[in-house]
Design a protein around this motif. Structure first.
Motif, mmCIF file in Angstrom:
data_model
loop_
_atom_site.group_PDB
_atom_site.id
_atom_site.type_symbol
_atom_site.label_atom_id
_atom_site.label_comp_id
_atom_site.label_asym_id
_atom_site.label_seq_id
_atom_site.Cartn_x
_atom_site.Cartn_y
_atom_site.Cartn_z
ATOM 1 N N UNK A 152 -8.120 -13.175 -16.633
ATOM 2 C CA UNK A 152 -8.464 -11.615 -16.747
ATOM 3 C C UNK A 152 -8.884 -11.757 -18.227
ATOM 4 N N UNK A 153 -8.592 -12.372 -19.251
ATOM 5 C CA UNK A 153 -8.886 -12.468 -20.585
ATOM 6 C C UNK A 153 -10.090 -13.063 -20.829
ATOM 7 N N UNK A 154 -10.451 -14.279 -19.993
ATOM 8 C CA UNK A 154 -11.727 -14.986 -20.251
ATOM 9 C C UNK A 154 -12.737 -14.249 -19.449
ATOM 10 N N UNK A 155 -12.548 -13.371 -18.257
ATOM 11 C CA UNK A 155 -13.555 -12.575 -17.811
ATOM 12 C C UNK A 155 -13.716 -11.374 -18.538
ATOM 13 N N UNK A 156 -13.039 -11.001 -19.296
ATOM 14 C CA UNK A 156 -13.111 -9.664 -20.308
ATOM 15 C C UNK A 156 -13.974 -10.090 -21.382
ATOM 16 N N UNK A 157 -14.149 -11.457 -21.734
ATOM 17 C CA UNK A 157 -14.944 -11.680 -23.065
ATOM 18 C C UNK A 157 -16.069 -12.410 -22.742
ATOM 19 N N UNK A 158 -16.273 -12.808 -21.288
ATOM 20 C CA UNK A 158 -17.601 -13.567 -20.802
ATOM 21 C C UNK A 158 -17.953 -12.741 -19.545
ATOM 22 N N UNK A 159 -18.813 -11.851 -20.050
ATOM 23 C CA UNK A 159 -19.122 -10.703 -18.894
ATOM 24 C C UNK A 159 -20.274 -10.995 -17.771
ATOM 25 N N UNK A 160 -20.835 -12.264 -17.849
ATOM 26 C CA UNK A 160 -21.822 -12.848 -16.883
ATOM 27 C C UNK A 160 -21.258 -13.651 -15.878
ATOM 28 N N UNK A 161 -21.190 -13.376 -14.641
ATOM 29 C CA UNK A 161 -20.516 -14.054 -13.664
ATOM 30 C C UNK A 161 -20.997 -15.541 -13.604
ATOM 31 N N UNK A 162 -22.064 -15.827 -14.016
ATOM 32 C CA UNK A 162 -22.640 -16.978 -13.862
ATOM 33 C C UNK A 162 -21.962 -18.019 -15.111
ATOM 34 N N UNK A 163 -21.993 -17.287 -16.159
ATOM 35 C CA UNK A 163 -21.367 -17.952 -17.377
ATOM 36 C C UNK A 163 -19.817 -18.191 -17.024
ATOM 37 N N UNK A 164 -19.306 -17.274 -16.440
ATOM 38 C CA UNK A 164 -17.720 -17.506 -16.205
ATOM 39 C C UNK A 164 -17.403 -18.427 -15.130
ATOM 40 N N UNK A 165 -18.243 -18.555 -14.214
ATOM 41 C CA UNK A 165 -17.987 -19.758 -13.334
ATOM 42 C C UNK A 165 -18.241 -21.097 -14.067
#
Length: 571
Positions: free
Chosen positions: A264-277
């Motif tokens: 959740x912390x990572x998703x909160x700080x990196x808001x683009x789905x491709x970047x998160x993946x």
């Protein structure tokens, strides 16, 4: 061997070694160190695998989530487009909960003069007539999910739920398949292949060009990734000595909750789905080194008569732990293992007979698994019920699983298995029901009730593994437990569809979760109590559970230890 406070079966210190049973691997583990440097390194790798499994299972909550948006109002929206504007009160309709409608706006009285600067006044909008948005939207948040890139809005929004369902379909396929393959070809080999394959698929998925490619790769990712937790957990437990095994078995699941917090912390700080993946999956390509890091399970090697390889691993562990392991001890273990293997007899008809002897018990346990997984996954997915920042809510849900894991030790031996399971189910239902009656503007109260519900359903998960393994006989225990668990995965397939219900009635998902908890908690009371009762060996023993009091003797629980270790798969 005895049940410890958290319900896991553990060896008593004085039972290793003992003359009442054959010399076994646990005796060797005591000699070479039950949790030395060798096991510590091993468990650290397992923790990283558990963290990666969390990404595989829950990542879609952020990458494939719905987003908050409204129609673009060309008469009013300018170069700086903000979701909430003073004029949205008269240009955008509102839902029953007071939120702006996503896909409709009010028509103007003079629709031919939409380019005029004087149109953006309340008197120019017909509050009784609505029109669609087309494909032009204004978004509230900066996040970019697959909904943005693949244009999944309005009437197509239901397609996002397909991603969650296909992910869980992958689990239905992967869990039994992974268990079968790991039993046949080895734990560490399957773990290494599954983790690496999942990492590669995740990276490829970040380049998806449409929703269907994303959903298919998500399903394939879970076919491989769903086997990671169970296999890693079993592998860790098989290398840890009997006197510390239960503590490790309690602590390892906690890292699942911690990993959810970090996700959740990572998703909160990196808001683009491709970047998160890519951020989450590219480091996992390092799992290519697992075959050189993780040794094969010694128990698996011995069961497949690979004595030389098993001996090398035990000697290596003794050397790293700075312990001595004599040739006599090794030979004693190998002789006992040969005797055990030669005496093994299989009886495939036992599974069929079990369905004839106690079909109601199997159906009851299967429904309990279904309800548990349905509620557990549903609460993780329906963060919109809280009406708060979903990133923070998801992190809270991860942290609350830690006390949820620790609750069963306080009740399972004192009140028994089925009453603890029933109580935890009812408490889950009570807190979720209470939340549905709390006004949406009481955010903190709703959050607390929601978290309490999640905490108790987490406790249910811990108990159900133990209880369902104890009500079935040795001759069919693993097969029946796998059947119940697989049936439960259908709950995880349905759970992603529940957020769609909230569009029509906001409290519908909560009411459904609570009803499932109350029904399942009531049905559990019809199952026999297994606390302090000898584990059934035959179908007749299992049928007679609860009809007579037979206290557990130390020598009767050796097999229970193995069953619980292999059954504690992922949530």
């Amino acid at each position: 061997m005895s049940s410890n406070e958290n319900g896991c079966v553990t060896d008593k210190k004085e039972s290793i070694p003992t003359e009442s049973r054959p010399f076994g691997l646990d005796d060797i583990l005591v000699k070479i160190g039950e949790f030395g440097k060798f096991q510590f390194r091993f468990v650290v790798v397992i923790i990283f695998l558990i963290a990666f499994h969390t990404i595989v299972k829950y990542g879609f909550i952020f990458t494939a989530s719905t987003v908050v948006y409204r129609c673009r109002v060309p008469e009013c929206d300018g170069t700086e487009n903000f979701y909430q504007q003073p004029w949205t009160d008269f240009t955008i309709p509102k839902t029953a909960s007071g939120q702006l409608e996503k896909c409709q706006r009010f028509k103007t009285f003079n629709s031919t003069n939409t380019s005029s600067e004087n149109v953006c006044y309340a008197t120019n909008y017909d509050q009784e007539s609505r029109t669609g948005c087309g494909t032009d939207f204004i978004f509230r948040d900066k996040e970019v999910t697959i909904a943005h890139d693949f244009k999944v809005f309005c009437s197509d929004e239901w397609k996002l739920a397909i991603v969650g369902s296909t992910n869980n379909l992958g689990q239905v396929i992967g869990i039994p398949l992974g268990g079968y393959i790991s039993d046949r070809y080895g734990r560490s080999k399957v773990l290494a292949c599954a983790a690496l394959a999942s990492a590669i698929i995740g990276v490829v998925r970040s380049f998806s060009i449409n929703l269907y490619m994303f959903a298919f790769l998500g399903c394939l990712d879970n076919v491989f990734g769903s086997t990671i937790y169970g296999t890693a957990f079993v592998l860790a437990m098989e290398f840890i000595g009997p006197n510390v095994r239960s503590y490790t078995g309690t602590l390892l699941p906690m890292f699942g909750g911690i990993s959810r917090f970090l996700l959740g912390l990572a998703a909160k700080n990196f808001l683009n789905w491709r970047l998160i993946e890519r951020i989450l999956y590219i480091p996992a390509l390092g799992f290519i080194a697992l075959p050189w890091i993780l040794p094969e399970s010694v128990r698996w090697l011995l069961s497949h008569e690979k004595e030389e390889e098993a001996t090398k691993i035990l000697r290596r562990a003794a050397k790293i732990n700075k312990r001595k392991l004599s040739d006599a001890s090794i030979e004693k273990l190998l002789q006992a293992n040969r005797k055990t293997i030669s005496g093994v007899e299989t009886n495939k008809s036992q599974l069929v007979e079990a369905f004839k002897v106690f079909p109601w018990r199997i159906m009851n346990c299967s429904f309990c698994w279904f309800s548990t997984i349905f509620i557990f996954m549903g609460l993780s997915l329906n963060l919109s019920l809280l009406g708060r920042n979903r990133y923070n809510s998801f992190m809270y849900l991860g942290l609350i699983e830690i006390p949820g894991t620790l609750l069963p030790p306080m009740t399972i031996n004192r009140f028994g298995r089925k009453y603890s399971l029933c109580g935890f189910m009812f408490l889950t239902g009570i807190f979720i029901t209470a939340m549905t009656f709390v006004p949406s503007d009481s955010g903190t109260t709703r959050l607390v009730l929601y978290l309490l519900g999640k905490m108790f359903i987490t406790g249910v998960f811990q108990i159900i593994y133990i209880f369902t393994s104890e009500v079935f006989p040795t001759s069919a225990r693993n097969s029946l437990l796998a059947f119940c668990s697989m049936f439960g995965r259908f709950g995880s397939m349905i759970a992603p569809q529940t957020p769609l219900m909230a569009k029509y009635y906001a409290s519908a998902p909560g009411i459904l979760f609570a009803s499932s908890a109350f029904l399942s908690g009531s049905l559990v009371l019809f199952l026999p109590e297994t606390n302090n009762v000898v584990l059934p060996t035959t179908l007749k023993d299992a049928e007679n559970i609860g009809q007579k009091e037979i206290k557990i003797q130390p020598d009767t629980e050796t097999e229970a230890q193995e069953t619980l270790l292999t059954s504690k798969a992922e949530k």
